[in-house]
Design an enzyme around this catalytic site. Structure first.
Site, short mmCIF file in Angstrom:
data_model
loop_
_atom_site.label_atom_id
_atom_site.label_comp_id
_atom_site.label_asym_id
_atom_site.label_seq_id
_atom_site.Cartn_x
_atom_site.Cartn_y
_atom_site.Cartn_z
N CYS A 417 18.25 -17.64 -32.21
CA CYS A 417 18.22 -16.36 -32.89
C CYS A 417 19.13 -16.35 -34.13
CB CYS A 417 18.56 -15.23 -31.91
SG CYS A 417 17.93 -13.65 -32.48
N HIS A 546 14.97 -15.87 -27.82
CA HIS A 546 16.05 -16.16 -26.87
C HIS A 546 15.47 -16.92 -25.68
CE1 HIS A 546 19.34 -13.91 -28.67
NE2 HIS A 546 18.42 -13.04 -29.06
N GLU A 548 16.83 -18.78 -23.68
CA GLU A 548 17.72 -18.84 -22.51
C GLU A 548 17.30 -17.87 -21.40
OE1 GLU A 548 18.52 -17.81 -25.54
OE2 GLU A 548 19.96 -16.14 -25.53
N1 GLN Z 1 21.92 -10.47 -35.97
C1 GLN Z 1 20.64 -11.10 -35.99
C2 GLN Z 1 19.51 -10.09 -36.09
O1 GLN Z 1 19.72 -8.93 -35.81
C3 GLN Z 1 20.44 -11.99 -34.79
C4 GLN Z 1 20.31 -11.24 -33.53
C5 GLN Z 1 20.55 -12.09 -32.32
O2 GLN Z 1 21.05 -13.18 -32.42
N2 GLN Z 1 20.18 -11.58 -31.16
O3 GLN Z 1 18.42 -10.43 -36.43
#
Ligand code: GLN
Length: 581
Positions: A417, A546, A548
Site C-alpha cells: 500500500c 493489503h 497480509e
Molecule cells: N496513505 C496512503 C493512502 O491513503 C496509504 C494507505 C495505506 O497504506 N493503507 O493511500
C-alpha cells in the site's frame, strides 16, 4: 431486505408490554446455539484466539460457525482508531474496518467474515437512535433495558439467520466490570434466558496470577472476576484459565468451589509456543467436547473429519516448530506497540516462512533517522525488506532511501500500500528523472504528483469512511512476476484501504523507465501491483492492496511466500559470494 423492511417485520413490539425482543424475519428459536466468551480480571488475555480456536474445532467437526465481536467503544468502526493504541485495523472483504481480532477469526477459521460479524456500541446506539426517529418505539421512552439490549440481541439473532450457522460465537470485548460493556453482558443474560436451557454456553476466560515473589499461582483475582459476572446474573458453565504455567489442581478446585462449576469444567489454558497450538490444547483438555455436549450438538460432530483437519493443522504446527534456517526481514515501522499494529503482516510472514521451513526473524527499522549515508548499515544483515501501509509524512524520506537501496542492491523488496506508493515515488525520482516527484499526501506542491488522491475520493469530506475499502478484483498481466506468484491466474481478488493512487497521467513515463504495472483494477486505471523485471531485480514487488489480510496458515499469501523464497535465495547467494570472496 432494507432495514426498514426488517423493522416492519419485527415482532413483539407493542406499548402494552415491558418485553422488547425484536426477532428478525425467519428466526427460529433453538435452531442456532450460542457460545459466549467473556473476559474477567483483565483484557489482553487472548479471548479472540481462544474463541476462534474453539470455533475452529467445532467447524472441523462439521458444524457451521459464525463469530461476532462486540466492541464497547462508540466509534462506528475501527477505521479511525490509532493502530499504535488499539492494534491494526483489519479490513474485511465488504470494506468494514474492524478490530484485529477479526483477523484472528479469519485465519483460524479460514473463513471470510463481513460486517455482520462485528459491532460496536456506536453501531448499536446509532441504530437505536435511527429507530427512535422513525417512531419505531411506539411512544415509549427509549431505555438501555429493554431497547438497547434488545438491539444487541437482535444483532446476534440476525447473524444467526443470515449465516445459517449452527453455532454463533459471541466475543464480548473488554473485561467484565467495564461500564461500556455492561449492557452487552445484560443482553446476553437475557438472550440465554429467552433461548432456553441447552442453547447458550457461557465461557469465562480468566487470568491466574503468579507473582514471581510468591512462586505460586493465586486464584483470588479470578474468583472476584467470576463473582462479578455472577452478580450480573450470568453463571458461566466453563472457566478457562489463562496462565503462564499449567494451572494447578488447587487453583482449579478453588475456582470450582467459589463459582458453582464442576471441577472438570475449569480448564488450564496456559501459554504455548504458538497460537496455532491452542486448538490442540483445547481439544486435548476436552473443552470443545464439553461445549458440544452442553449444546446437545455432540452427535453431529464428525470425528473422522475433525481428525483429518487436526492432522493437516498439526502438520503446520510441526513444521513451525522444526524450522532450522532463519531469514531476517526488515519492516519499516514506528517502534511502539509494533506487534499489534502489524499483526497480520507478522502472521503472513510466519505462514510464508513455515511453508518454506524457515523462521522469519523480523527486524524493525525506524526510518526517521535513515539517510543515504547510513542506509547500508541500517539494512545490513537483512535478506529482505517490507515497507508496510501507513499514513502521513513521518519517516517517508527514510523509506524512499531504503527502497532505493533495496532496488539497487537487489535486496528483496515488498511494498504494501504505502510501500507500493513509496516505490513509485522513488522510481520516478531516481530512475525516470522526475525531480521532486512525490505523493500529494506528503507534498501538495510537488511538480510531479505521481501519487495523488483518487478522483472519487476528492468529493468526500471528513475523516471517517472516505477511503477505497474492501475487496476488489485485480487483473494480472501475463508473463510477469505477479502472474508467476498467482500461478498464472488471469485475475485475483485483494483487499484495499487507501485514499491515494498512481496518477494515471504518469503510468506511461514510469513504465518507460522500466517498472511494470503488473496488476490493475478491471474498470479503472488504478494500478494495483508493480514490479521490476527479472533482469533488473530478483524480487522487487509492491501492491496497492493489503495482502497480509488474506494469508492463512495452510494457504500462505503469494506476495509473502515469494518474498521469503527470494530472501532464502538472497541469503544463499550472499553467503556463497562471501565464501568465494
Ligand atoms: N496513505 C496512503 C493512502 O491513503 C496509504 C494507505 C495505506 O497504506 N493503507 O493511500
Amino acid at each position: 431486505m432494507s432495514s426498514n423492511d426488517r423493522l416492519a417485520k419485527v415482532s413483539n413490539i407493542s406499548d402494552e408490554t415491558e418485553f422488547y425482543t425484536p426477532l428478525p424475519a425467519g428466526y427460529r428459536k433453538g435452531q442456532t446455539k450460542y457460545v459466549i466468551v467473556l473476559g474477567t480480571v483483565m483484557s489482553g488475555l487472548g479471548k479472540g484466539i481462544f474463541a476462534s480456536s474453539l470455533a475452529k474445532l467445532l467447524k472441523d467437526g462439521g458444524l457451521t460457525v459464525a463469530p461476532i465481536k462486540l466492541e464497547g467503544y462508540l466509534n462506528l468502526d475501527s477505521g479511525t482508531l490509532n493502530p499504535y493504541r488499539h492494534g491494526e485495523v483489519f479490513v474485511l472483504d465488504d470494506g468494514m474496518e474492524t478490530d484485529m481480532d477479526l483477523g484472528t477469526y479469519e485465519r483460524m477459521l479460514d473463513q471470510n467474515l463481513s460486517r455482520a460479524n462485528f459491532t460496536t456500541s456506536g453501531q448499536i446506539f446509532s441504530r437505536v437512535l435511527e429507530k427512535e426517529r422513525q417512531g419505531s418505539y411506539l411512544g415509549r421512552d427509549v431505555q438501555m433495558i429493554p431497547h438497547v439490549t434488545g438491539e444487541v440481541k437482535s444483532k446476534l439473532r440476525e447473524l444467526a439467520v443470515t449465516s445459517g450457522a449452527d453455532v454463533v460465537f459471541v466475543e464480548i470485548g473488554g473485561t467484565v466490570g467495564d461500564v461500556e460493556n455492561a449492557y452487552y453482558i445484560e443482553a446476553v443474560r437475557q438472550l440465554a434466558y429467552e433461548e432456553g436451557a441447552g442453547s447458550v454456553c457461557f465461557v469465562a476466560l480468566t487470568f491466574i496470577l503468579e507473582p514471581p515473589s510468591l512462586g505460586e499461582q493465586k486464584s483470588k483475582a479470578a474468583q472476584l472476576g467470576i463473582k462479578r459476572l455472577m452478580e450480573g446474573g450470568i453463571q458461566p458453565q466453563i472457566i478457562a484459565c489463562r496462565a503462564q504455567n499449567p494451572v494447578t489442581r488447587k487453583v482449579r478446585e478453588k475456582l470450582s468451589l467459589y463459582s458453582n462449576i464442576p471441577f472438570e469444567h475449569v480448564f488450564s489454558m496456559h501459554d504455548v509456543e504458538s497460537v496455532y497450538l491452542i486448538p490442540d490444547l483445547i481439544h486435548s483438555a476436552g473443552l470443545d467436547r464439553l461445549v458440544t455436549e452442553m449444546l446437545q450438538l455432540h452427535e453431529r460432530i464428525d470425528t473422522r473429519r475433525q481428525h483429518q483437519a487436526h492432522t493437516a493443522w498439526m502438520s503446520y504446527v510441526e513444521r513451525l516448530k522444526n524450522v532450522t534456517q532463519t531469514v531476517r526481514i526488515g519492516i519499516t515501522g514506528k517502534y511502539s506497540s509494533l506487534r499489534d499494529s502489524y499483526a497480520s503482516i507478522i502472521q503472513a510472514l510466519e505462514h510464508a516462512g513455515t511453508n518454506h521451513d524457515v523462521r522469519v526473524q523480523i527486524e524493525w527499522v525506524d526510518t526517521s533517522e535513515i539517510t543515504s549515508a547510513n542506509v547500508a548499515t541500517a539494512l545490513a544483515g537483512l535478506q529482505g525488506i517490507i515497507v508496510p501501509g501507513g499514513f502521513g509524512t513521518r519517516g517517508f524520506e527514510g523509506k524512499i532511501v531504503c527502497i532505493q537501496y533495496a532496488r539497487e542492491q537487489r535486496l528483496p523488496y515488498l511494498g504494501l500500500c504505502y510501500g507500493f506508493q513509496a516505490a513509485v515515488v522513488e522510481f520516478a525520482r531516481n530512475v525516470c528523472g522526475l525531480e521532486g516527484a512525490d505523493s500529494t499526501e506528503i507534498d501538495t506542491e510537488t511538480p510531479h504528483p505521481v501519487i495523488d488522491i483518487l478522483p472519487e475520493q476528492k468529493q468526500i469530506e471528513g475523516l471517517g469512511g472516505n477511503m477505497r475499502l474492501g475487496g476488489r478484483d485485480v487483473i494480472i498481466k501475463p508473463g510477469t512476476l505477479a502472474a508467476q506468484l498467482f500461478n498464472n491466474a488471469p485475475e485475483t481478488h485483494m483487499r484495499f484501504r487507501h485514499r491515494y493512487e498512481v496518477d494515471p497521467r504518469y503510468i506511461e513515463r514510469i513504465e518507460a523507465g522500466g517498472m511494470i504495472f503488473s496488476g490493475h483494477a478491471p474498470d479503472h486505471p488504478i494500478m494495483q501491483i508493480l514490479e521490476l523485471p527479472a533482469a533488473l531485480h530478483p524480487y522487487f514487488i509492491g501492491t496497492q492492496s493489503h495482502p497480509e489480510f488474506l494469508s492463512r496458515p495452510l494457504r500462505p499469501e503469494p506476495f509473502f511466500f515469494g518474498l521469503v523464497r527470494a530472501a532464502k535465495e538472497y541469503q544463499l547467494h550472499v553467503t556463497s559470494e562471501q565464501v568465494a570472496g
